[in-house]
Write a protein that holds these residues in place. Structure first.
Motif, PDB file in Angstrom:
ATOM      1  N   VAL A  26      54.575  74.536  38.542  1.00  0.00           N
ATOM      2  CA  VAL A  26      55.475  74.868  37.429  1.00  0.00           C
ATOM      3  C   VAL A  26      55.738  76.363  37.434  1.00  0.00           C
ATOM      4  CG1 VAL A  26      55.699  74.968  34.913  1.00  0.00           C
ATOM      5  CG2 VAL A  26      54.661  72.981  35.971  1.00  0.00           C
ATOM      6  N   CYS A  31      59.482  77.090  32.241  1.00  0.00           N
ATOM      7  CA  CYS A  31      59.057  75.886  31.517  1.00  0.00           C
ATOM      8  C   CYS A  31      59.217  76.071  30.011  1.00  0.00           C
ATOM      9  CB  CYS A  31      57.592  75.565  31.843  1.00  0.00           C
ATOM     10  SG  CYS A  31      56.982  74.117  30.959  1.00  0.00           S
ATOM     11  N   GLU A  32      59.832  75.064  29.391  1.00  0.00           N
ATOM     12  CA  GLU A  32      60.061  75.091  27.944  1.00  0.00           C
ATOM     13  C   GLU A  32      59.247  74.041  27.213  1.00  0.00           C
ATOM     14  OE1 GLU A  32      64.287  74.703  27.725  1.00  0.00           O
ATOM     15  OE2 GLU A  32      64.628  76.714  28.528  1.00  0.00           O
ATOM     16  N   GLY A  35      57.996  68.288  28.142  1.00  0.00           N
ATOM     17  CA  GLY A  35      57.063  67.189  28.324  1.00  0.00           C
ATOM     18  C   GLY A  35      57.621  66.032  29.133  1.00  0.00           C
ATOM     19  N   PRO A  53      52.629  71.773  30.085  1.00  0.00           N
ATOM     20  CA  PRO A  53      51.978  70.820  30.985  1.00  0.00           C
ATOM     21  C   PRO A  53      50.785  71.415  31.708  1.00  0.00           C
ATOM     22  CG  PRO A  53      54.042  71.581  31.934  1.00  0.00           C
ATOM     23  CD  PRO A  53      53.969  72.165  30.554  1.00  0.00           C
ATOM     24  N   CYS A  75      63.662  67.844  35.678  1.00  0.00           N
ATOM     25  CA  CYS A  75      63.154  68.887  34.776  1.00  0.00           C
ATOM     26  C   CYS A  75      64.352  69.652  34.204  1.00  0.00           C
ATOM     27  CB  CYS A  75      62.221  69.833  35.528  1.00  0.00           C
ATOM     28  SG  CYS A  75      61.749  71.266  34.533  1.00  0.00           S
ATOM     29  N   ALA A  77      64.612  72.366  32.664  1.00  0.00           N
ATOM     30  CA  ALA A  77      64.569  73.829  32.780  1.00  0.00           C
ATOM     31  C   ALA A  77      64.486  74.282  34.238  1.00  0.00           C
ATOM     32  CB  ALA A  77      63.373  74.367  32.001  1.00  0.00           C
TER      33      ALA A  77
HETATM   34  S1  SF4 Z   1      59.818  68.811  32.313  1.00  0.00           S
HETATM   35 FE1  SF4 Z   1      59.561  70.212  30.580  1.00  0.00          FE
HETATM   36  S2  SF4 Z   1      57.327  70.508  30.418  1.00  0.00           S
HETATM   37 FE2  SF4 Z   1      57.756  69.702  32.459  1.00  0.00          FE
HETATM   38  S3  SF4 Z   1      57.995  71.522  33.766  1.00  0.00           S
HETATM   39 FE3  SF4 Z   1      60.041  70.940  33.083  1.00  0.00          FE
HETATM   40  S4  SF4 Z   1      60.380  72.189  31.240  1.00  0.00           S
HETATM   41 FE4  SF4 Z   1      58.176  72.217  31.643  1.00  0.00          FE
END
Ligand code: SF4
Length: 86
Positions: A26, A31-32, A35, A53, A75, A77
């Motif tokens: 990650v 990352c936001e 989930g 995460p 994902c 983000a």
């Molecule tokens: S899905 Fe959401 S929690 Fe997982 S890496 Fe991407 S932004 Fe982060």
């Protein structure tokens, strides 16, 4: 550099079924904490108490490879990626 196929045409791996030595990673700057990855890959990802995460410290097993790639693509983000294990 691309991996060379091993005996039988399979990609050379680390010998433990770890998807050719790939690891889920990650980018914490992106990352936001949506989930989504934990929902798609409960075997490898859990949501921590901090809302972000927590990834299993193991290679990606071959049988999860396609689901891992799907989670990386989804994902929102663009924070999830597959890295080559050292
Ligand atoms: S899905 Fe959401 S929690 Fe997982 S890496 Fe991407 S932004 Fe982060």
């Amino acid at each position: 550099m691309l991996p060379l196929p091993g005996p039988g045409g399979a990609a050379a791996g680390d010998g433990n079924g770890g998807g050719g030595g790939e690891r889920l990673a990650v980018d914490w700057t992106l990352c936001e904490g949506h989930g989504l990855c934990a929902g798609l890959l409960p075997e490898l990802v859990r949501m921590g108490a901090d809302g972000f995460p927590s990834l299993a410290d193991a290679g990606v097993p071959d049988h999860l490879r396609s689901r891992v790639r799907r989670a990386v693509r989804r994902c929102p983000a663009l924070a999830l990626r597959l890295d080559r294990a050292p």
